[in-house]
Design a protein around this motif. Sequence first.
Motif, PDB file in Angstrom:
ATOM      1  N   PHE A 199      -4.993  -8.173  -6.214  1.00  0.00           N
ATOM      2  CA  PHE A 199      -5.624  -6.993  -5.314  1.00  0.00           C
ATOM      3  C   PHE A 199      -6.063  -5.702  -6.070  1.00  0.00           C
ATOM      4  O   PHE A 199      -5.318  -5.533  -7.030  1.00  0.00           O
ATOM      5  N   ASP A 200      -6.883  -5.083  -5.420  1.00  0.00           N
ATOM      6  CA  ASP A 200      -7.410  -3.888  -6.112  1.00  0.00           C
ATOM      7  C   ASP A 200      -7.708  -2.851  -5.064  1.00  0.00           C
ATOM      8  O   ASP A 200      -8.003  -3.264  -3.831  1.00  0.00           O
ATOM      9  N   ALA A 201      -7.447  -1.640  -5.440  1.00  0.00           N
ATOM     10  CA  ALA A 201      -7.833  -0.398  -4.508  1.00  0.00           C
ATOM     11  C   ALA A 201      -7.715   0.965  -5.363  1.00  0.00           C
ATOM     12  O   ALA A 201      -7.370   0.991  -6.455  1.00  0.00           O
ATOM     13  N   ASP A 241     -13.701  -0.346  -1.465  1.00  0.00           N
ATOM     14  CA  ASP A 241     -13.308  -0.067  -0.316  1.00  0.00           C
ATOM     15  C   ASP A 241     -11.985   0.511   0.338  1.00  0.00           C
ATOM     16  O   ASP A 241     -11.549   1.266   1.116  1.00  0.00           O
ATOM     17  N   ASP A 242     -11.005  -0.424  -0.450  1.00  0.00           N
ATOM     18  CA  ASP A 242      -9.680  -0.303  -0.182  1.00  0.00           C
ATOM     19  C   ASP A 242      -8.905   1.107  -0.774  1.00  0.00           C
ATOM     20  O   ASP A 242      -9.122   1.471  -1.865  1.00  0.00           O
ATOM     21  N   VAL A 243      -8.390   2.060   0.168  1.00  0.00           N
ATOM     22  CA  VAL A 243      -8.134   3.298  -0.341  1.00  0.00           C
ATOM     23  C   VAL A 243      -6.627   3.408   0.217  1.00  0.00           C
ATOM     24  O   VAL A 243      -6.287   3.138   1.561  1.00  0.00           O
ATOM     25  N   ILE A 244      -5.659   3.698  -0.476  1.00  0.00           N
ATOM     26  CA  ILE A 244      -4.321   4.059  -0.438  1.00  0.00           C
ATOM     27  C   ILE A 244      -3.999   5.607  -0.686  1.00  0.00           C
ATOM     28  O   ILE A 244      -4.143   6.102  -1.837  1.00  0.00           O
ATOM     29  N   VAL A 245      -3.776   6.594   0.207  1.00  0.00           N
ATOM     30  CA  VAL A 245      -3.507   7.920  -0.308  1.00  0.00           C
ATOM     31  C   VAL A 245      -2.049   8.064   0.268  1.00  0.00           C
ATOM     32  O   VAL A 245      -1.434   7.751   1.551  1.00  0.00           O
ATOM     33  N   LEU A 246      -1.391   8.532  -0.733  1.00  0.00           N
ATOM     34  CA  LEU A 246       0.298   8.754  -0.433  1.00  0.00           C
ATOM     35  C   LEU A 246       0.785   9.908  -1.279  1.00  0.00           C
ATOM     36  O   LEU A 246       0.007  10.399  -2.252  1.00  0.00           O
ATOM     37  N   THR A 305      -8.559  -2.250   5.388  1.00  0.00           N
ATOM     38  CA  THR A 305      -7.715  -2.905   4.252  1.00  0.00           C
ATOM     39  C   THR A 305      -6.989  -4.195   4.844  1.00  0.00           C
ATOM     40  O   THR A 305      -6.031  -4.288   5.536  1.00  0.00           O
ATOM     41  N   ARG A 306      -7.796  -5.318   4.478  1.00  0.00           N
ATOM     42  CA  ARG A 306      -7.438  -6.643   5.024  1.00  0.00           C
ATOM     43  C   ARG A 306      -5.926  -7.206   4.180  1.00  0.00           C
ATOM     44  O   ARG A 306      -5.151  -7.875   4.781  1.00  0.00           O
ATOM     45  N   GLU A 307      -5.772  -6.576   3.262  1.00  0.00           N
ATOM     46  CA  GLU A 307      -4.141  -6.864   2.448  1.00  0.00           C
ATOM     47  C   GLU A 307      -3.063  -6.350   3.145  1.00  0.00           C
ATOM     48  O   GLU A 307      -1.797  -6.438   2.815  1.00  0.00           O
ATOM     49  N   LEU A 308      -3.220  -5.604   4.069  1.00  0.00           N
ATOM     50  CA  LEU A 308      -2.152  -4.857   4.814  1.00  0.00           C
ATOM     51  C   LEU A 308      -2.210  -5.463   6.389  1.00  0.00           C
ATOM     52  O   LEU A 308      -3.168  -5.238   7.134  1.00  0.00           O
ATOM     53  N   ALA A 309      -1.052  -5.866   6.820  1.00  0.00           N
ATOM     54  CA  ALA A 309      -0.939  -6.313   8.185  1.00  0.00           C
ATOM     55  C   ALA A 309      -0.876  -5.158   9.250  1.00  0.00           C
ATOM     56  O   ALA A 309      -0.312  -4.190   8.809  1.00  0.00           O
TER      57      ALA A 309
END
Length: 353
Positions: A199-201, A241-246, A305-309
């Motif tokens: 997984f990459d992001a 394309d996968d972006v996680i902001v926290l 993000t397909r890796e998150l249900a």
Amino acid sequence: MNEIRRADRRIARIVHALACLASLAVVLGCGTREAPSRAELAPSAPSVRASGEGASDRAGAEAPVARVATLNLRWFPDGDARASGERTTDVDTLALALADLEAPVIAVEEVLTSERARRAMDRLRARLDAITRGRWAIELDDCPDDEGRLHVGLLYDEARVERLAATRLDALSGNTRGDGCAGFMRPGLAVALRFETGFDAWVVVVHLDSGRDDRAFERRARAFQAFATLPRELARVHAEDDVIVLGDFNTMGSDRGPSGLDELQGLERVLDAAAFRRLWLEPGCTELSGGRASMLDHVVVSRDTRELAPSARAQVGGPCARGRCRGVRDDPWLAHVSDHCPVVVTFDGRDLD
């Protein structure tokens, strides 16, 4: 509660024994006594690790997972702006808490960079290395090391993730001008990572302005608008394309009327237009102060993000989970670690793009 405490004592004794074998008797002592009580706090507890919903919904129980976490460290390591020593960070307890998250990537906020702070961060990383058998690194924003300036950063285990790229996002400070560091504000820190599972992001750490006054409220509103151009800004640095902001969004509302919930609804509208979604928090608070619970920290993920249900939630630990968001005044975590609680989100560890 008793089962959690017994589990915590076992963890503390194991860590204590490892420390002794590594000749760290000066820190913990090498005898039959248990580690100091602060190290027995159960800072995050198993409820945080039970956040595999995001992966299990899609891939089943055997699928590899990738976890990302966030925690506001509260003026690390001084504990407050006065550096009075009354709330100095208990680094050993913090290390146990972070290791217990089982997340190789942890966004951190409110990190000082004085010489004392650098030594404390080095000690934290060394303790994490010993507990997890990893190689922990810290990347902080590149704002000046002014006295009293708080930084955002990313702790990550180089044994489990690879750093691909990094950039500073000034617009996420909410400043009206281009410099995200101006006025002691904090720009967003974006780091592209690849987990050992595939997984990459992009992982983006934020700490928006705090306060219910007009200026702080307006700065947060401007920072929210940055989501509209965020994917394009990141694509200029690294194609992902996968972006996680926290991090700490400080969604506390305004003295002029809007509540924290009103502000959060405003953020939701911006995110929806920008193709992002905010994850539901379980339980629904992330900060405890003055006996009251608030929801200030959030996890936002690009919608595709397909890796998150779709049903995935962000799991909150620490005293927020133990007390189920009931106001707590005497929890040792609040005195010696932070007034915020750790938040973890679990992804399918495979690259599904």
